[in-house]
Motif scaffolding. Sequence first.
Motif, PDB file in Angstrom:
ATOM      1  N   ALA A 302     -73.910 -53.744 -44.963  1.00  0.00           N
ATOM      2  CA  ALA A 302     -75.544 -53.541 -45.206  1.00  0.00           C
ATOM      3  C   ALA A 302     -75.981 -52.568 -45.948  1.00  0.00           C
ATOM      4  O   ALA A 302     -77.262 -52.496 -46.590  1.00  0.00           O
ATOM      5  CB  ALA A 302     -75.835 -53.453 -43.553  1.00  0.00           C
ATOM      6  N   GLY A 303     -75.128 -51.439 -46.038  1.00  0.00           N
ATOM      7  CA  GLY A 303     -75.804 -50.270 -46.745  1.00  0.00           C
ATOM      8  C   GLY A 303     -75.647 -50.276 -48.404  1.00  0.00           C
ATOM      9  O   GLY A 303     -75.655 -49.407 -48.873  1.00  0.00           O
ATOM     10  N   GLY A 304     -75.202 -51.449 -48.832  1.00  0.00           N
ATOM     11  CA  GLY A 304     -75.028 -51.695 -50.379  1.00  0.00           C
ATOM     12  C   GLY A 304     -73.878 -50.918 -50.708  1.00  0.00           C
ATOM     13  O   GLY A 304     -73.730 -50.773 -51.926  1.00  0.00           O
ATOM     14  N   ASP A 305     -72.986 -50.548 -50.107  1.00  0.00           N
ATOM     15  CA  ASP A 305     -71.807 -49.722 -50.330  1.00  0.00           C
ATOM     16  C   ASP A 305     -70.634 -50.512 -49.851  1.00  0.00           C
ATOM     17  O   ASP A 305     -70.079 -50.046 -48.651  1.00  0.00           O
ATOM     18  CB  ASP A 305     -71.863 -48.468 -50.208  1.00  0.00           C
ATOM     19  CG  ASP A 305     -70.532 -47.747 -50.462  1.00  0.00           C
ATOM     20  OD1 ASP A 305     -69.885 -48.178 -51.345  1.00  0.00           O
ATOM     21  OD2 ASP A 305     -70.099 -46.546 -49.837  1.00  0.00           O
ATOM     22  N   PRO A 306     -70.292 -51.676 -50.178  1.00  0.00           N
ATOM     23  CA  PRO A 306     -69.298 -52.494 -49.429  1.00  0.00           C
ATOM     24  C   PRO A 306     -67.865 -51.877 -49.398  1.00  0.00           C
ATOM     25  O   PRO A 306     -67.686 -51.434 -50.623  1.00  0.00           O
ATOM     26  CB  PRO A 306     -69.090 -53.781 -50.149  1.00  0.00           C
ATOM     27  CG  PRO A 306     -69.832 -53.640 -51.587  1.00  0.00           C
ATOM     28  CD  PRO A 306     -70.777 -52.499 -51.170  1.00  0.00           C
ATOM     29  N   ARG A 307     -67.269 -51.764 -48.445  1.00  0.00           N
ATOM     30  CA  ARG A 307     -65.952 -51.147 -48.347  1.00  0.00           C
ATOM     31  C   ARG A 307     -65.110 -52.055 -47.966  1.00  0.00           C
ATOM     32  O   ARG A 307     -65.361 -52.983 -46.841  1.00  0.00           O
ATOM     33  CB  ARG A 307     -65.881 -50.013 -47.342  1.00  0.00           C
ATOM     34  CG  ARG A 307     -66.936 -48.780 -48.031  1.00  0.00           C
ATOM     35  CD  ARG A 307     -66.025 -47.937 -48.863  1.00  0.00           C
ATOM     36  NE  ARG A 307     -66.945 -47.126 -49.771  1.00  0.00           N
ATOM     37  CZ  ARG A 307     -66.366 -46.343 -50.792  1.00  0.00           C
ATOM     38  NH1 ARG A 307     -65.066 -46.129 -50.821  1.00  0.00           N
ATOM     39  NH2 ARG A 307     -67.087 -45.707 -51.437  1.00  0.00           N
ATOM     40  N   TYR A 308     -63.980 -52.506 -48.427  1.00  0.00           N
ATOM     41  CA  TYR A 308     -62.698 -53.218 -47.941  1.00  0.00           C
ATOM     42  C   TYR A 308     -61.515 -52.950 -47.842  1.00  0.00           C
ATOM     43  O   TYR A 308     -61.200 -51.630 -48.677  1.00  0.00           O
ATOM     44  CB  TYR A 308     -63.121 -54.725 -48.442  1.00  0.00           C
ATOM     45  CG  TYR A 308     -63.044 -54.538 -49.986  1.00  0.00           C
ATOM     46  CD1 TYR A 308     -61.963 -54.666 -50.768  1.00  0.00           C
ATOM     47  CD2 TYR A 308     -64.504 -54.488 -50.737  1.00  0.00           C
ATOM     48  CE1 TYR A 308     -62.045 -54.530 -52.168  1.00  0.00           C
ATOM     49  CE2 TYR A 308     -64.534 -54.399 -51.821  1.00  0.00           C
ATOM     50  CZ  TYR A 308     -63.317 -54.309 -52.802  1.00  0.00           C
ATOM     51  OH  TYR A 308     -63.550 -54.227 -54.068  1.00  0.00           O
ATOM     52  N   CYS A 309     -60.730 -53.724 -47.605  1.00  0.00           N
ATOM     53  CA  CYS A 309     -59.335 -53.262 -47.633  1.00  0.00           C
ATOM     54  C   CYS A 309     -58.394 -54.397 -47.567  1.00  0.00           C
ATOM     55  O   CYS A 309     -58.772 -55.533 -47.306  1.00  0.00           O
ATOM     56  CB  CYS A 309     -58.945 -52.215 -46.522  1.00  0.00           C
ATOM     57  SG  CYS A 309     -58.347 -52.974 -44.627  1.00  0.00           S
ATOM     58  N   THR A 310     -57.096 -54.118 -48.017  1.00  0.00           N
ATOM     59  CA  THR A 310     -55.905 -55.025 -47.648  1.00  0.00           C
ATOM     60  C   THR A 310     -55.168 -54.513 -46.610  1.00  0.00           C
ATOM     61  O   THR A 310     -55.006 -53.526 -46.666  1.00  0.00           O
ATOM     62  CB  THR A 310     -55.192 -55.459 -49.085  1.00  0.00           C
ATOM     63  OG1 THR A 310     -54.394 -54.217 -49.413  1.00  0.00           O
ATOM     64  CG2 THR A 310     -56.082 -55.621 -50.379  1.00  0.00           C
ATOM     65  N   ALA A 311     -54.503 -55.486 -45.944  1.00  0.00           N
ATOM     66  CA  ALA A 311     -53.706 -55.075 -44.795  1.00  0.00           C
ATOM     67  C   ALA A 311     -52.724 -56.311 -44.423  1.00  0.00           C
ATOM     68  O   ALA A 311     -53.042 -57.379 -44.599  1.00  0.00           O
ATOM     69  CB  ALA A 311     -54.371 -54.453 -43.761  1.00  0.00           C
ATOM     70  N   VAL A 312     -51.512 -55.586 -44.021  1.00  0.00           N
ATOM     71  CA  VAL A 312     -50.522 -56.544 -43.395  1.00  0.00           C
ATOM     72  C   VAL A 312     -50.453 -55.953 -41.946  1.00  0.00           C
ATOM     73  O   VAL A 312     -50.575 -54.880 -41.641  1.00  0.00           O
ATOM     74  CB  VAL A 312     -49.096 -56.391 -43.887  1.00  0.00           C
ATOM     75  CG1 VAL A 312     -48.261 -57.246 -43.330  1.00  0.00           C
ATOM     76  CG2 VAL A 312     -49.285 -56.889 -45.376  1.00  0.00           C
ATOM     77  N   PHE A 313     -50.638 -56.882 -41.028  1.00  0.00           N
ATOM     78  CA  PHE A 313     -50.473 -56.577 -39.700  1.00  0.00           C
ATOM     79  C   PHE A 313     -49.401 -57.389 -39.108  1.00  0.00           C
ATOM     80  O   PHE A 313     -49.459 -58.633 -39.405  1.00  0.00           O
ATOM     81  CB  PHE A 313     -51.723 -56.769 -38.885  1.00  0.00           C
ATOM     82  CG  PHE A 313     -51.912 -56.282 -37.550  1.00  0.00           C
ATOM     83  CD1 PHE A 313     -52.367 -55.102 -37.053  1.00  0.00           C
ATOM     84  CD2 PHE A 313     -51.203 -57.321 -36.524  1.00  0.00           C
ATOM     85  CE1 PHE A 313     -52.215 -54.678 -35.705  1.00  0.00           C
ATOM     86  CE2 PHE A 313     -51.397 -56.709 -35.010  1.00  0.00           C
ATOM     87  CZ  PHE A 313     -51.843 -55.630 -34.514  1.00  0.00           C
ATOM     88  N   GLY A 314     -48.518 -57.171 -38.173  1.00  0.00           N
ATOM     89  CA  GLY A 314     -47.558 -57.670 -37.447  1.00  0.00           C
ATOM     90  C   GLY A 314     -47.364 -57.247 -36.322  1.00  0.00           C
ATOM     91  O   GLY A 314     -47.512 -56.242 -35.604  1.00  0.00           O
ATOM     92  N   VAL A 315     -46.320 -58.231 -35.544  1.00  0.00           N
ATOM     93  CA  VAL A 315     -45.829 -57.814 -34.048  1.00  0.00           C
ATOM     94  C   VAL A 315     -44.575 -58.010 -34.244  1.00  0.00           C
ATOM     95  O   VAL A 315     -43.964 -59.083 -34.625  1.00  0.00           O
ATOM     96  CB  VAL A 315     -46.624 -58.815 -33.106  1.00  0.00           C
ATOM     97  CG1 VAL A 315     -46.140 -58.562 -31.475  1.00  0.00           C
ATOM     98  CG2 VAL A 315     -48.009 -58.272 -32.906  1.00  0.00           C
TER      99      VAL A 315
END
Lengths: 463, 275
Positions: A302-315
């Motif tokens: 919403a803030g016009g400043d998109p932030r994202y990431c890449t991630a691996v999640f596991g169990v």
Amino acid sequence: MCRTGRQTDPADPHPDTRTDTDPDTAAGTDTDTGTDVEADSGKASNAAFAALLEDSAEDLYESAPCGYLSMLMDGTIAKINTTLLDWLGLDREAVVGRMRFTDLLTVGGKLYHETHFAPLLRMQGRIGGIALEMKQADGARMPVLVSSVVKYGGGGEPLLIRTTVFDARDRRAYEEELLRGRKAAEEARRQAEADRARLQEALAVLQQSLLPATLPPVPGMETAAHYFTASPDRLGGDFYDVFPVDGKRFAFFLGDVCGKGPQAAAVTSLTRYTLRAAALHDSEPVAALSTLNKVLHERYSAGGDPRYCTAVFGVLEPDPATGQVTVRIASGGHPPALVLRADGTADFLPTPGGLLVGVLPDARFVAATTVLAPGDTLLLYTDGLTEARTGEDRDTLYGDEALRAFATEHAGRRPQAVIQALTGLLDEFGDGLDDDTALLALGVPASDPVPDPDPDPATKSTR
Amino acid sequence: MRFGKLVGMDIARRNNVTVTGNPQGPTVVLAHGFGCDQNMWRLTVPALSERYRVVMFDYVGSGRSDLSAFSEARYSSLDGYARDVVEVCEALDLRDAVFVGHSVSAMIGVLAADLAPERIGALVMVAPSPRYIDDADYRGGFSAPDIDELLTSLESNYLGWSAAMAPVIMGNPERPELGDELKNSFCATDPDMARVFARTTFLSDSRDDLKSVRVPTLVLECTQDAIAPREVGAFVQRSIPGSTLITLDAIGHCPHLSAPEATNEAITGFLAGLR
């Protein structure tokens, strides 16, 4: 010399005659060639000019534009000129034979005189341009520049000290401005250094909150990690973690936030704690990444400043009976994990179709499953490793294939050894490694399925 | 053994130690005060060199000492300077040396003798003052603002010191052609280090340390000394059990320069009576 420069008057029968007021004559010099005799027409003006210059040696001394004094070797003032008396507002009678040079100085000046001026004058016979302050009769201080020479007798014995004193009021005011400026600059620098130290301490504390201090022991497994921050403030955008979710299962993740530095660190923090909380609620990898996706998207889109990431999640689900560990893993836009097998092979574990986390309101993530047998190791990494620039001109990326080949060489080795080898590789990259890099290796020890006895299962460092 | 020797050489270089005089004679250490360096003793050495081994040095931060060894923390107390003395004594393995200290060095000698009693066997205190600032009944001759004035004077006078001259002043004793440039260099000191030494010197209060002196001590004072007035000389003599006070017919704070014969006579007389 005060020659008039007049031509010889051919009418003058006595070309050797000198004008009465010629100061050279008065001074008894004999350099006069005796040829310049006054012309009648110039006589009047020349006489006036000469009268102006009629400085007796005494007048030259008394009214000199500088202070002048002579003193005995013990400092007793024997002679002082009018200029200096006027500056100081003192009477000759009160000074000559009664005061020492140091009596004219301020206390600070006196201390400086005794510790520097006097010894140097004794040793060198002269000293020049020393800044001191003199006391005026009305209590004011007069900054001066003092020079002294020692007059020696025929046998080389010191007889007296001759001293000139220059008015340095304007000059000192200017110097004081400079000194003040320098002090202000020094103070500002000290302040800046203190601020910097404080800031670095704060950053270090923040950075510690982004990464686990140590990895928890996972029964039947060995873990190792390495962390490198490219940012000078040591705040990284890469992250990893390993933590228990229930009595028997452990969750892990590793990822990379877009960007570097403090902004990236803020996203890292949100990501880490979101994944930890999400995993406690529902440890299914796709569910955890979906929660993270919602949180990041809600927080930043919403803030016009998109932030994202890449991630691996596991169990990780260890089976004490077989010594094997089942790994369920999901990826959101992250480079695929590598599985190093006990038989000396290494392959990527594909998790196709996973989207960057936080870009879209509803992202799709894909899960994959593998089983780690004794001697197998799962390796997670961020693209700082595969995108390190290599070659002489640093124009070639290290790449996935090179990494797979490197991993193959080390397949079958324990996680700690694999991380150590990769750390060595990062060092070799030198300045070719210009992005944050996180490495996490989770393996099942080959010879012994019980927890690894190594007291330090994790290596974590920054460079 | 070899290691010890290397350490000794390092200290010798750090403190610009010079050894002259009679190598077989008893050792006399000459220590300069605040302001200049060991050159201050140039009129004293000839009177001693025939019978005594004469050791001179520059405190770190003064003269041609190794300025890189300076630490504000260490030299913000007289103990730091006393450690210089002890380390020089250790480097030369001196035993029962006679320590002649001028001005603040006289008090540094007292501290050093306390730190390493086996090294220092007697003290000569030239124009000493255990405290420069007046304190109740004690009259040191100065007030705290006076000392601030001195610090200002230091800031106004660099005596040929500059960043460019520093390496020349420090490290080229073997280049006499620099002699002219080195004018004033005996007293040229890095301004920051001079400020530390000045503050340490003039704000010190070592009156209680005088009582600890256990070695034969000669106190020399001048008839008129703007820095160490007569009352102070008497105070020092009174505070050191068994010490001798000689008042030199000299004006100023440096009798070894302004009245060298009388000063030398007093020192050699004291030395002769020691053994």
